[in-house]
Design an enzyme around this catalytic site. Structure first.
Site, PDB file in Angstrom:
ATOM      1  N   GLU A   1      -5.223  -8.648   0.920  1.00 17.72           N
ATOM      2  CA  GLU A   1      -5.921  -8.271   2.158  1.00 17.72           C
ATOM      3  C   GLU A   1      -7.377  -8.004   1.841  1.00 17.72           C
ATOM      4  O   GLU A   1      -7.693  -7.334   0.852  1.00 17.72           O
ATOM      5  CB  GLU A   1      -5.372  -6.972   2.779  1.00 17.72           C
ATOM      6  CG  GLU A   1      -4.053  -7.099   3.459  1.00 17.72           C
ATOM      7  CD  GLU A   1      -3.594  -5.767   4.072  1.00 17.72           C
ATOM      8  OE1 GLU A   1      -4.446  -4.923   4.416  1.00 17.72           O
ATOM      9  OE2 GLU A   1      -2.368  -5.593   4.175  1.00 17.72           O
TER      10      GLU A   1
ATOM     11  N   GLU B   1       0.812  -1.227   0.000  1.00 17.50           N
ATOM     12  CA  GLU B   1       0.000   0.000   0.000  1.00 17.50           C
ATOM     13  C   GLU B   1       0.841   1.272   0.000  1.00 17.50           C
ATOM     14  O   GLU B   1       0.789   2.066   0.950  1.00 17.50           O
ATOM     15  CB  GLU B   1      -0.967  -0.007   1.188  1.00 17.50           C
ATOM     16  CG  GLU B   1      -1.901  -1.199   1.196  1.00 17.50           C
ATOM     17  CD  GLU B   1      -2.925  -1.149   2.330  1.00 17.50           C
ATOM     18  OE1 GLU B   1      -2.884  -0.212   3.136  1.00 17.50           O
ATOM     19  OE2 GLU B   1      -3.771  -2.050   2.390  1.00 17.50           O
TER      20      GLU B   1
END
Ligand code: IFM
Length: 452
Positions: free
Chosen positions: A355, A168
């Site tokens: 995720e 991320e």
């Protein structure tokens, strides 16, 4: 299970994910240097009630128990991150052998338990010494990252096949250097832009270092992607949606997978000093071929244009909509949209959902059980979208639930529980929630094609 298990190939990867700072604790043990998250969490007012990762859930000492949990759930893969400050306490220079030894033991433990290790090299815990030298807005940080990656791969590459460079980068750049709500807590828009580019460069420089001497290595990057929609269908908010999709999704996808920044976003940002960080020759480095894309999906953003004619600001609409305890809209259809968009715009890259999950205010029964049916519904809803995407020909090969354990949720401290395993933050006792049992059964029966 409503036949969900029948919808995945036996080879589909089922796993759980964690990250170093969120679970390890032991922040001053075995030569680990300070990270930006140690500094940030120790600064007053930065995290919920001043919570820190000093102890976290003590995974550094309890990892054998945690590996046994994953094994007992029958899951085939475990995604974790390596803490850069354990490997290079100052972010540069020789490796700290005790730090490497920890991950060496962990990888061996996973393999002995029949679990495939999926390490991520950077999940936000930048060595503080590198931040003191300027952090991600400095180009040199990218070069230091590639050296660090080479050290880790040299130590673990004989046993690890699937490597993820970054987790991320949008959060590391824009929350850390722009909004200032993540470490290092800076609110400098130009620095945030430069940081995003140097994170891309770090990724690109690391890819050949990971492959060096390891032809069997598979390398990817994990991006947090969002479904983005305009507030209504009048067309008035479409440009706001384009801007947010551009900055949150395509700014990260395009350089890595297409070798260019999206022109419309460059136009939106024209004149920003942070763009000076970009050198044309970087894009070839950044777009080194990859084996997979990791997608983290949590929610959708609904956006609206500024009410002021000609203004470029956009607003985020707080819909009346079912939400998680984090206040995020529960929107599984958004995952389907993201997968279709990635499948259409970047067709040749295999995808793993690295995720997906949710925080809920889990109630612990008198017997100590957690019947988290809201989390089961959340995961099931998202997995149905994954199955639909696979049916539509999109190459999704695995799903990692976030997270194995309740843990340190960054600025939210220990107030938000994402685990499929409950952790008592006083005793650190681990207890699988109903979602863990359900997920394990789904993985088991989908791998063996039994009907659950
Ligand atoms: O806990 C985080 C994780 O570290 C990165 N992805 C989102 C999760 C939930 O906020």
């Amino acid at each position: 299970m409503n036949g969900l298990n029948q919808r995945f190939d036996p080879g589909f990867v089922w796993g759980v994910a964690t990250s170093a700072y969120q679970i390890e604790g032991a922040t001053s043990e075995d030569g680990r240097g300070p990270s930006i998250w140690d500094t940030f969490a120790a600064s007053p007012g930065r995290t919920f009630e001043g919570h820190t990762g000093d102890v976290a859930v003590d995974h550094y000492h309890r990892w054998p128990e945690d590996v046994a949990l994953v094994r007992d759930l029958g899951l085939g893969a475990y995604r974790f991150s390596v803490a850069w400050p354990r490997i290079q306490p100052e972010g540069r220079g020789p490796a700290e052998p005790r730090g490497l030894a920890f991950y060496d033991r962990l990888v061996d433990g996973l393999l002995e338990a029949g679990i495939e290790p999926w390490p991520t090299l950077f999940h936000w815990d930048l060595p503080q010494a590198l931040e003191d030298a300027g952090g991600w807005p400095e180009r040199e940080t990218a070069e230091r990252f590639a050296d660090y990656a080479a050290i880790v791969v040299d130590a673990l590459g004989d046993r690890v096949r699937n490597w993820t460079t970054l987790n991320e980068p949008w959060c590391a750049a824009f929350l850390g250097y722009g909004a200032g709500i993540h470490a290092p807590g800076r609110t400098e828009p130009a620095a945030a832009l430069a940081a995003s580019h140097h994170l891309h460069l770090a990724h690109g420089l690391a890819v050949p270092r990971i492959r060096e001497g390891r032809p069997e290595a598979r390398v990817g990057v994990t991006l947090n992607l969002y479904a983005v929609s305009p507030a209504d269908d009048t067309g008035r908010h479409d440009d706001a949606a384009r801007r947010i999709d551009g900055l949150m999704n395509r700014w990260f996808l395009d350089p890595v997978l297409l070798g260019r920044y999206p022109q419309d976003v460059l136009d939106d940002l024209a004149g920003s000093t942070g763009l000076d960080a970009i050198r044309d020759e970087d894009l070839d480095v950044i777009s080194a071929p990859l084996d997979f894309l990791g997608i983290n999906y949590y929610s959708r953003h609904v956006v609206e244009a500024s009410p002021w004619p000609g203004a470029s600001e956009v607003g985020f609409v707080d819909r009346v909509w079912p939400k998680t305890a984090s206040g995020w809209d529960i929107d599984p259809a958004g995952l389907g949209e993201v997968l279709r968009q990635v499948g259409a715009d970047y067709p040749s890259i295999p995808i793993y959902i690295t995720e997906n999950g949710a925080a809920f205010d889990d109630a612990v029964s008198e017997e100590g059980t957690v019947q988290d049916h809201d989390r089961i519904d959340f995961i099931a809803g998202h997995l149905a979208q994954v199955a639909d995407a696979v049916d539509a020909g999109i190459d999704v090969r695995g799903y990692f639930a976030w997270s194995l354990l309740d843990n340190f949720e960054w600025a939210e401290g220990y107030a938000k529980r994402f685990g499929i395993v409950h952790v008592d933050f006083d005793t650190l006792a681990r207890t699988p929630k109903a979602s863990a049992r359900w997920f394990a059964e789904l993985a088991r029966t989908s791998s063996t094609k039994e009907r659950a």
